[in-house]
Design a protein around this motif. Structure first.
Motif, PDB file in Angstrom:
ATOM      1  N   ALA A  87       0.518  -1.227  -0.271  1.00  0.00           N
ATOM      2  CA  ALA A  87       0.084  -0.631  -0.093  1.00  0.00           C
ATOM      3  C   ALA A  87       0.807   1.781   0.108  1.00  0.00           C
ATOM      4  N   VAL A  88       2.143   1.442   0.883  1.00  0.00           N
ATOM      5  CA  VAL A  88       2.972   2.359   0.569  1.00  0.00           C
ATOM      6  C   VAL A  88       3.025   2.336  -1.403  1.00  0.00           C
ATOM      7  N   ALA A  89       3.607   1.584  -1.420  1.00  0.00           N
ATOM      8  CA  ALA A  89       3.510   2.257  -3.581  1.00  0.00           C
ATOM      9  C   ALA A  89       2.274   2.787  -3.942  1.00  0.00           C
ATOM     10  N   ASP A  90       1.639   1.614  -3.935  1.00  0.00           N
ATOM     11  CA  ASP A  90       0.333   1.694  -3.982  1.00  0.00           C
ATOM     12  C   ASP A  90      -0.180   3.136  -3.436  1.00  0.00           C
ATOM     13  N   LEU A  91       0.082   3.630  -2.506  1.00  0.00           N
ATOM     14  CA  LEU A  91      -0.214   5.435  -2.199  1.00  0.00           C
ATOM     15  C   LEU A  91       0.564   6.451  -3.064  1.00  0.00           C
ATOM     16  N   ILE A  92       1.612   6.036  -2.976  1.00  0.00           N
ATOM     17  CA  ILE A  92       2.799   6.996  -3.897  1.00  0.00           C
ATOM     18  C   ILE A  92       1.665   6.783  -5.476  1.00  0.00           C
ATOM     19  N   ASP A  93       1.707   5.721  -5.622  1.00  0.00           N
ATOM     20  CA  ASP A  93       1.150   5.733  -7.704  1.00  0.00           C
ATOM     21  C   ASP A  93      -0.020   6.249  -7.471  1.00  0.00           C
ATOM     22  N   ALA A  94      -0.985   6.115  -6.658  1.00  0.00           N
ATOM     23  CA  ALA A  94      -2.111   6.857  -6.742  1.00  0.00           C
ATOM     24  C   ALA A  94      -2.285   7.627  -7.885  1.00  0.00           C
ATOM     25  N   SER A  95      -3.640   7.333  -8.239  1.00  0.00           N
ATOM     26  CA  SER A  95      -3.300   8.538  -9.051  1.00  0.00           C
ATOM     27  C   SER A  95      -5.429   9.809  -9.142  1.00  0.00           C
ATOM     28  N   SER A  96      -5.461   9.051  -8.180  1.00  0.00           N
ATOM     29  CA  SER A  96      -6.989   9.932  -7.899  1.00  0.00           C
ATOM     30  C   SER A  96      -7.005   9.943  -5.794  1.00  0.00           C
ATOM     31  N   GLU A  97      -7.912  10.545  -6.454  1.00  0.00           N
ATOM     32  CA  GLU A  97      -8.199  10.909  -4.548  1.00  0.00           C
ATOM     33  C   GLU A  97      -8.841   9.522  -3.945  1.00  0.00           C
ATOM     34  N   GLU A  98      -9.602   9.145  -4.530  1.00  0.00           N
ATOM     35  CA  GLU A  98     -10.749   7.847  -4.343  1.00  0.00           C
ATOM     36  C   GLU A  98      -9.071   6.912  -4.423  1.00  0.00           C
ATOM     37  N   ALA A  99      -8.179   7.023  -5.088  1.00  0.00           N
ATOM     38  CA  ALA A  99      -7.392   5.983  -5.307  1.00  0.00           C
ATOM     39  C   ALA A  99      -6.611   5.971  -3.782  1.00  0.00           C
ATOM     40  N   ALA A 100      -6.048   7.075  -3.402  1.00  0.00           N
ATOM     41  CA  ALA A 100      -5.003   7.455  -2.568  1.00  0.00           C
ATOM     42  C   ALA A 100      -5.716   7.287  -1.271  1.00  0.00           C
ATOM     43  N   LYS A 101      -7.662   7.353  -1.337  1.00  0.00           N
ATOM     44  CA  LYS A 101      -7.482   7.126  -0.195  1.00  0.00           C
ATOM     45  C   LYS A 101      -7.789   5.604   0.488  1.00  0.00           C
ATOM     46  N   SER A 102      -7.831   4.974  -0.181  1.00  0.00           N
ATOM     47  CA  SER A 102      -8.303   3.460  -0.033  1.00  0.00           C
ATOM     48  C   SER A 102      -6.715   2.888   0.000  1.00  0.00           C
ATOM     49  N   ALA A 103      -5.132   3.289  -0.635  1.00  0.00           N
ATOM     50  CA  ALA A 103      -4.391   2.816  -0.551  1.00  0.00           C
ATOM     51  C   ALA A 103      -3.911   3.640   1.443  1.00  0.00           C
ATOM     52  N   LEU A 104      -4.553   4.231   1.614  1.00  0.00           N
ATOM     53  CA  LEU A 104      -3.904   4.793   2.841  1.00  0.00           C
ATOM     54  C   LEU A 104      -5.261   4.074   3.799  1.00  0.00           C
ATOM     55  N   ARG A 105      -5.621   3.443   3.698  1.00  0.00           N
ATOM     56  CA  ARG A 105      -6.530   2.611   4.029  1.00  0.00           C
ATOM     57  C   ARG A 105      -5.895   1.336   4.719  1.00  0.00           C
ATOM     58  N   SER A 106      -5.420   1.010   3.740  1.00  0.00           N
ATOM     59  CA  SER A 106      -5.001  -0.251   3.660  1.00  0.00           C
ATOM     60  C   SER A 106      -3.484  -0.406   4.427  1.00  0.00           C
ATOM     61  N   LEU A 107      -2.321   0.828   3.693  1.00  0.00           N
ATOM     62  CA  LEU A 107      -1.811   0.897   5.005  1.00  0.00           C
ATOM     63  C   LEU A 107      -1.647   1.203   6.124  1.00  0.00           C
ATOM     64  N   ARG A 108      -3.233   1.811   6.413  1.00  0.00           N
ATOM     65  CA  ARG A 108      -2.952   1.882   8.190  1.00  0.00           C
ATOM     66  C   ARG A 108      -3.664   0.642   8.218  1.00  0.00           C
ATOM     67  N   GLY A 109      -3.323  -0.598   8.076  1.00  0.00           N
ATOM     68  CA  GLY A 109      -4.605  -1.790   8.602  1.00  0.00           C
ATOM     69  C   GLY A 109      -5.690  -1.926   8.279  1.00  0.00           C
ATOM     70  N   GLU A 110      -6.740  -1.699   7.617  1.00  0.00           N
ATOM     71  CA  GLU A 110      -7.413  -2.101   7.539  1.00  0.00           C
ATOM     72  C   GLU A 110      -7.872  -3.286   7.325  1.00  0.00           C
ATOM     73  N   PHE A 111      -7.290  -3.442   5.533  1.00  0.00           N
ATOM     74  CA  PHE A 111      -7.200  -4.679   4.968  1.00  0.00           C
ATOM     75  C   PHE A 111      -6.334  -5.972   5.338  1.00  0.00           C
ATOM     76  N   SER A 112      -5.508  -5.789   6.055  1.00  0.00           N
ATOM     77  CA  SER A 112      -4.979  -6.110   6.784  1.00  0.00           C
ATOM     78  C   SER A 112      -5.250  -6.927   8.140  1.00  0.00           C
ATOM     79  N   SER A 113      -6.116  -5.761   8.696  1.00  0.00           N
ATOM     80  CA  SER A 113      -6.827  -6.576   9.465  1.00  0.00           C
ATOM     81  C   SER A 113      -7.967  -7.341   9.637  1.00  0.00           C
ATOM     82  N   GLN A 114      -8.881  -7.139   8.455  1.00  0.00           N
ATOM     83  CA  GLN A 114     -10.057  -7.597   8.090  1.00  0.00           C
ATOM     84  C   GLN A 114      -9.101  -9.305   7.740  1.00  0.00           C
ATOM     85  N   VAL A 115      -8.245  -9.299   7.344  1.00  0.00           N
ATOM     86  CA  VAL A 115      -7.904 -10.752   6.526  1.00  0.00           C
ATOM     87  C   VAL A 115      -7.153 -11.576   7.833  1.00  0.00           C
ATOM     88  N   ARG A 116      -6.808 -10.999   8.793  1.00  0.00           N
ATOM     89  CA  ARG A 116      -6.147 -11.158  10.543  1.00  0.00           C
ATOM     90  C   ARG A 116      -7.199 -12.070  10.816  1.00  0.00           C
TER      91      ARG A 116
END
Ligand code: GDP
Ligand code: ZN
Length: 446
Positions: free
Chosen positions: A127-156
């Motif tokens: 998500a760090v790379a995806d945040l840097i590469d994000a080309s839209s506000e929505e993409a940046a927001k969702s990358a940030l959610r993953s970076l902050r661990g929302e995706f990971s914690s749901q998987v865990r």
């Protein structure tokens, strides 16, 4: 993981800028600060300093920031030298760090160390790379959610539930006579259903995120003056459209990118195909056809007062069957038709006016619906094809487990496989080549 290598890189983008940052991480950081600055700056305190070479000459001056491991991004000692943002001055400061024993960092190596030192899991690192590469506000927001661990914690959470169920199954094996009764009593089946339901929800959110990341590939077919440019502008609306026009060689496809609700639309213009339909052997044309093979949607744009030309029809006939088609009648303000949605031979037809802005929302919705994007934007997190694949396999094993319920050993085995697939997302057991592949795509200094 502890390494004895200290790495350094220019962390800011190449070129000139107000500030330029050289970042160093590893065991030599303290000694390096001592030589370079004359002191080790207090931890986490912006400290003004002069950056000096071996004979004491000043290379630059600026702010030094020292983070003592493990309380740093990489988990190691980290020094950030924030100087003037010019290529030469930064190169000299970096050179000095190399002289003092650092080596040049590989792309993504700082983040890789963060992962290896358990500062981030693999989905977060990506998500760090995806945040840097994000080309839209929505993409940046969702990358940030993953970076902050929302995706990971749901998987865990899912992994935890699978583990819980596995323990139940293992326990039931100790009561061979009444093992099924034991599972029934604990509602193992109900637990499995719950896990499957939650995995489906995670899968859905991940798919949305991957659409934000990968975008939609659209092939645009239409004669000159039919309103292609006007339509692209109208579609982009007030989305902060980064409209790029990368015209290749004359025979190359023309690509543009706009965003709809944050979803990147990669547009391939087939204008070049029309002119040279009989000369398909040419390189550029082949490249366009290759792009068409990979596209998701073909957008046929016609003047509402005329239909498709024969040449366009010939191109269309060669399109792969899987390419979803949308037909747009533009300039209804001139033809006198109403904005609206229709259908012909199973292909959605949209009547609109690009110039007057009529019916644009209908097309926008059709484009997003064609790839399954639902844009409430809530709870979407960035995901990659790798994650979707792992989720798909986990779901497959849970499905198998459901079928094998009566054969407890098989049931247990499928649960174990589902757990492994989910663990791949956060990188619990990742092969070195996978790590290499992921981190090599980062930029230097991250
Ligand atoms: P392209 O060559 O396909 O990219 O077409 P353009 O977008 O450049 O449009 C060609 C001309 O058609 C321009 O003068 C536009 O203003 C005009 N045009 C585009 N869309 C419409 C429409 O919906 N209604 C009317 N009346 N004119 C349009
Ligand atoms: Zn145009």
């Amino acid at each position: 993981m502890l390494t004895n290598e200290t790495i350094a890189a220019i962390a800011t983008a190449p070129g000139r800028g107000g500030v330029g940052i050289v970042r160093v991480s590893g065991p030599a950081v303290q000694a390096m600060a001592q030589s370079l600055l004359g002191c080790v700056p207090p931890v986490r305190l912006a400290t003004f300093g002069r950056f000096r070479n071996a004979i004491g000459e000043i290379l630059d001056e600026g702010i030094a920031l020292y983070f003592a491991g493990p309380h740093s991004f990489t988990g190691e000692d980290v020094l950030e030298l924030q100087g003037h943002g010019g290529p030469m001055v930064l190169r000299r400061v970096l050179q000095r760090c190399i002289e003092l024993g650092a080596r040049m960092a590989e792309p993504g190596e700082f983040t890789k160390r963060a992962f290896l030192n358990d500062k981030l899991d693999l989905a977060q690192a990506e998500a760090v790379a995806d945040l840097i590469d994000a080309s839209s506000e929505e993409a940046a927001k969702s990358a940030l959610r993953s970076l902050r661990g929302e995706f990971s914690s749901q998987v865990r959470q899912l992994v935890d539930q699978v583990i819980h169920l596995r323990m139940l199954v293992e326990a039931s094996l100790d009561f061979p006579e009444e093992d099924i009764d034991f599972l029934e009593a604990a509602d193992a089946k109900g637990q499995l259903k719950t896990i499957q339901g939650q995995l489906a929800a995670v899968s859905k959110a991940a798919k949305q995120g991957s659409i934000l990341r990968e975008g939609v590939h659209v092939v645009l077919v239409g004669q000159p003056n039919v309103g292609k440019s006007s339509l692209m502008n109208a579609l982009a609306g007030d989305d902060v459209a980064i409209v790029t026009d990368i015209a290749g060689t004359t025979r190359d496809a023309i690509r543009e990118q706009i965003h709809i609700e944050g979803v990147p639309l990669h547009i391939i213009d087939t204008a070049g195909l029309r002119e040279t339909i009989d000369q398909v052997e040419q390189i550029g044309i082949n490249r366009t056809w290759q792009a068409i093979e990979k596209a998701d949607i073909a957008l046929l744009l016609v003047d509402a007062r005329h239909g498709l030309t024969e040449a366009e029809q010939a191109i269309l006939d060669r399109f792969p069957d899987k390419l979803r088609r949308l037909k747009v009648f533009n300039k209804i303000d001139l033809s006198g038709e109403q904005a609206g949605l229709g259908e012909s031979n199973g292909i959605p037809v949209i009547y609109l006016s690009a110039k007057q802005g009529l019916g644009i929302d209908l097309l926008r919705a059709q484009l997003l619906a064609a790839v399954g994007f639902e844009s409430d934007g809530q709870g979407v997190f960035m995901a990659r094809a790798r994650h979707l694949d792992a989720i798909r396999r986990a779901a497959g094993h849970l499905g198998e487990a459901d079928m094998q319920y009566m054969q407890i050993e098989l049931f247990a085995e499928e649960l174990r496989l589902a757990q492994n697939a989910l663990n791949e997302i956060t990188g619990e057991f990742s092969a070195d080549d996978l790590l290499g592949e992921i981190f090599s795509r980062f930029c230097i200094g991250k």
